[in-house]
Design a protein around this motif. Structure first.
Motif, short mmCIF file in Angstrom:
data_model
loop_
_atom_site.label_atom_id
_atom_site.label_comp_id
_atom_site.label_asym_id
_atom_site.label_seq_id
_atom_site.Cartn_x
_atom_site.Cartn_y
_atom_site.Cartn_z
N GLY A 20 0.79 -1.21 0.00
CA GLY A 20 0.00 0.00 0.00
C GLY A 20 0.83 1.27 0.00
N PHE A 21 0.16 2.37 -0.25
CA PHE A 21 0.81 3.69 -0.33
C PHE A 21 1.48 4.06 0.99
CE2 PHE A 21 -0.29 8.49 -0.46
CZ PHE A 21 1.00 8.82 -0.84
N ILE A 22 0.71 4.09 2.07
CA ILE A 22 1.27 4.45 3.37
C ILE A 22 2.29 3.42 3.82
CG2 ILE A 22 0.74 4.77 5.82
CD1 ILE A 22 -1.93 5.98 5.01
N ALA A 23 1.96 2.14 3.66
CA ALA A 23 2.84 1.07 4.13
C ALA A 23 4.20 1.11 3.45
CB ALA A 23 2.18 -0.28 3.91
N SER A 24 4.23 1.34 2.14
CA SER A 24 5.51 1.38 1.42
C SER A 24 6.41 2.49 1.96
CB SER A 24 5.27 1.59 -0.08
OG SER A 24 4.58 0.49 -0.64
N SER A 25 5.83 3.67 2.17
CA SER A 25 6.61 4.78 2.72
C SER A 25 7.01 4.52 4.17
CB SER A 25 5.82 6.08 2.62
OG SER A 25 5.66 6.48 1.27
N LEU A 26 6.14 3.85 4.91
CA LEU A 26 6.44 3.52 6.30
C LEU A 26 7.61 2.54 6.38
CD1 LEU A 26 5.82 3.55 9.33
CD2 LEU A 26 4.02 1.84 8.90
N ILE A 27 7.59 1.53 5.52
CA ILE A 27 8.69 0.56 5.50
C ILE A 27 10.00 1.24 5.15
CG2 ILE A 27 9.60 -1.43 4.22
CD1 ILE A 27 6.64 -2.39 4.02
N ASN A 63 -9.09 17.26 3.67
CA ASN A 63 -8.17 17.49 4.80
C ASN A 63 -6.86 16.75 4.48
OD1 ASN A 63 -11.13 17.04 6.15
ND2 ASN A 63 -10.07 18.80 7.03
N PRO A 64 -6.03 17.32 3.61
CA PRO A 64 -4.86 16.59 3.13
C PRO A 64 -3.71 16.54 4.14
CG PRO A 64 -4.87 18.78 2.20
CD PRO A 64 -6.15 18.65 2.99
N VAL A 65 -2.88 15.51 4.00
CA VAL A 65 -1.65 15.40 4.78
C VAL A 65 -0.63 14.68 3.92
CG1 VAL A 65 -2.36 13.23 5.88
CG2 VAL A 65 -0.62 14.66 6.97
N ASP A 66 0.60 15.15 3.97
CA ASP A 66 1.67 14.53 3.18
C ASP A 66 1.99 13.14 3.73
OD1 ASP A 66 4.53 13.96 2.23
OD2 ASP A 66 4.13 15.87 1.24
N VAL A 67 2.24 12.20 2.85
CA VAL A 67 2.54 10.83 3.28
C VAL A 67 3.76 10.79 4.20
CG1 VAL A 67 3.96 10.30 1.24
CG2 VAL A 67 2.81 8.45 2.48
N LYS A 68 4.71 11.70 4.00
CA LYS A 68 5.89 11.72 4.87
C LYS A 68 5.51 12.07 6.30
CE LYS A 68 9.09 12.97 1.15
NZ LYS A 68 10.02 14.03 0.63
N ASP A 69 4.57 13.00 6.45
CA ASP A 69 4.09 13.34 7.80
C ASP A 69 3.28 12.20 8.39
OD1 ASP A 69 5.24 15.87 8.01
OD2 ASP A 69 3.56 16.84 6.99
N ALA A 70 2.51 11.52 7.55
CA ALA A 70 1.68 10.41 8.04
C ALA A 70 2.53 9.27 8.58
CB ALA A 70 0.77 9.91 6.92
N VAL A 71 3.58 8.90 7.85
CA VAL A 71 4.41 7.78 8.32
C VAL A 71 5.28 8.21 9.50
CG1 VAL A 71 4.34 6.65 6.08
CG2 VAL A 71 6.24 8.18 6.60
N ARG A 72 5.67 9.47 9.51
CA ARG A 72 6.43 9.98 10.67
C ARG A 72 5.59 9.87 11.94
NH1 ARG A 72 7.52 15.58 12.51
NH2 ARG A 72 6.14 16.28 10.83
N ALA A 73 4.31 10.15 11.83
CA ALA A 73 3.42 10.04 12.99
C ALA A 73 3.30 8.60 13.45
CB ALA A 73 2.04 10.60 12.63
N HIS A 74 3.25 7.66 12.50
CA HIS A 74 3.19 6.25 12.87
C HIS A 74 4.41 5.83 13.70
CE1 HIS A 74 -0.01 5.97 9.88
NE2 HIS A 74 -0.20 4.71 10.20
N VAL A 75 5.59 6.23 13.25
CA VAL A 75 6.81 5.84 13.96
C VAL A 75 6.87 6.52 15.32
CG1 VAL A 75 9.34 5.87 13.89
CG2 VAL A 75 8.04 5.39 11.81
N LEU A 76 6.51 7.79 15.39
CA LEU A 76 6.48 8.48 16.68
C LEU A 76 5.50 7.84 17.64
CD1 LEU A 76 6.61 12.21 15.47
CD2 LEU A 76 8.39 11.01 16.75
#
Length: 327
Positions: free
Chosen positions: A16-23, A227-240
């Motif tokens: 997925g989109f978020i998952a790929s960037s998160l990995i 209510n947009p959010v950049d994928v980089k911010d989204a995955v950063r929030a996951h790790v935090l």
């Protein structure tokens, strides 16, 4: 020392989109990652990420198959559950296409987590679709939603917002299961996640831009705003959310709130030659935007967001590189 050095985590729905960037971010931070996908042969691009050769393993798993996540999560310190169907538009069987895979899949992953005592925390990717779709706030003046808000299921069903139904039910099922079984669960509720994708195929949220640019409308911004959010911010929030011991509950993520005509206006300024529909500033008279509180996300460490102009530019450039837009 990288923050993830010596830690093993699982990411579900790795294609997925978020998952790929998160990995990508987890590997960058030194984590050892176990990624689950339905077909490991289709995610060769993940193996090209820096650190993947040494610290990435792929596991086959299916949301609706009980126990299929057992092997992937066994011995992990944390699990990021991102896998969930994303569909909009003409949905013939909401239960089969969206709701059952989302709810049962979430419960299957959490059930697998129960079998592994090494797991310290589970991060669930939910959505603002589970927060702000409520007839009491849609169209109201000056509304600001926060982590205490949930989408109204009856209203979502009435307007056939099946994706919102699936995300709301899946999140509520996760909270019930986690509380009953003592699982440390933290939930991330991002808005429309956009930006540069790392996987070769696009997810459904990018249809918003393609539809907006080619037709002047969208399938995801059903209320005239996003209510947009950049994928980089989204995955950063996951790790935090995983790394911060004090993290708890839900975290809403939205860089801003925008009408469709505002998106078009920015894109027209960035790309004067791009064929865009006429932006209708009178759209503002048709409804009121729902703003999202940023206060709790600040406590997680999300103090500022990537500017929306940059996110839109990255999105359009990525679509151009994939030959989906001509600038």
């Amino acid at each position: 020392m990288n923050s993830g050095e010596g830690k093993v985590v699982c990411v579900t729905g790795a294609s997925g989109f978020i998952a790929s960037s998160l990995i990508h971010l987890l590997l960058q931070n030194g984590y050892t990652v176990r990624a689950t996908v339905r077909d490991p042969a289709r995610v060769d691009y993940l193996k090209a990420f820096p650190g993947a050769e040494q610290r990435l393993s792929l596991f086959q798993a299916d949301l609706i198959e009980q126990g299929s996540f057992d092997e992937a999560v066994r011995g992990c310190h944390g699990v990021f559950h991102t896998a969930s169907p994303v569909l909009f538009g003409d949905i013939k069987d909401p239960q089969a296409e969206l709701i059952r895979p989302a709810v049962d899949g979430t419960l299957n992953v959490l059930s697998s987590c129960l079998k592994s005592p090494s797991i310290k925390r589970v991060i669930l990717t939910s959505s603002l679709a589970a927060v702000l779709v409520n007839d009491e706030v849609i169209g109201s003046e000056g509304v600001v939603v926060d982590e205490t808000c949930y989408s109204d299921l009856a209203f979502c069903e009435k307007i056939k917002a099946w994706y919102c139904v699936s995300k709301t039910l899946a999140e509520k099922a996760a909270w019930d299961f986690a509380k009953s079984n003592g699982i440390d669960l933290v939930v991330i509720n991002p808005g429309l996640v956009i930006g540069r994708c790392l996987q070769p195929t696009l997810n459904y949220t990018f249809n918003y831009f393609i539809s907006l640019i080619t037709q002047g409308n969208s399938t995801t911004g059903a209320f005239g705003f996003i209510n947009p959010v950049d994928v980089k911010d989204a995955v950063r929030a996951h790790v935090l959310a995983f790394e911060n011991p004090s993290a708890k509950g839900r975290y809403c993520l939205a860089a801003t709130t925008m009408y469709h005509w505002e998106v078009v206006k920015i894109l027209r300024g960035l790309y004067p030659t791009l064929c865009l529909p006429e932006s209708d500033e009178e759209e503002i008279k048709g409804g009121k935007v729902i703003k999202v509180s940023k206060e709790k996300a600040k406590s997680l460490g999300i103090i500022s967001y990537i500017p929306i102009h940059q996110t839109l530019q990255d999105t359009i450039q990525m679509l151009k590189e994939k030959n989906l837009l001509v600038l």
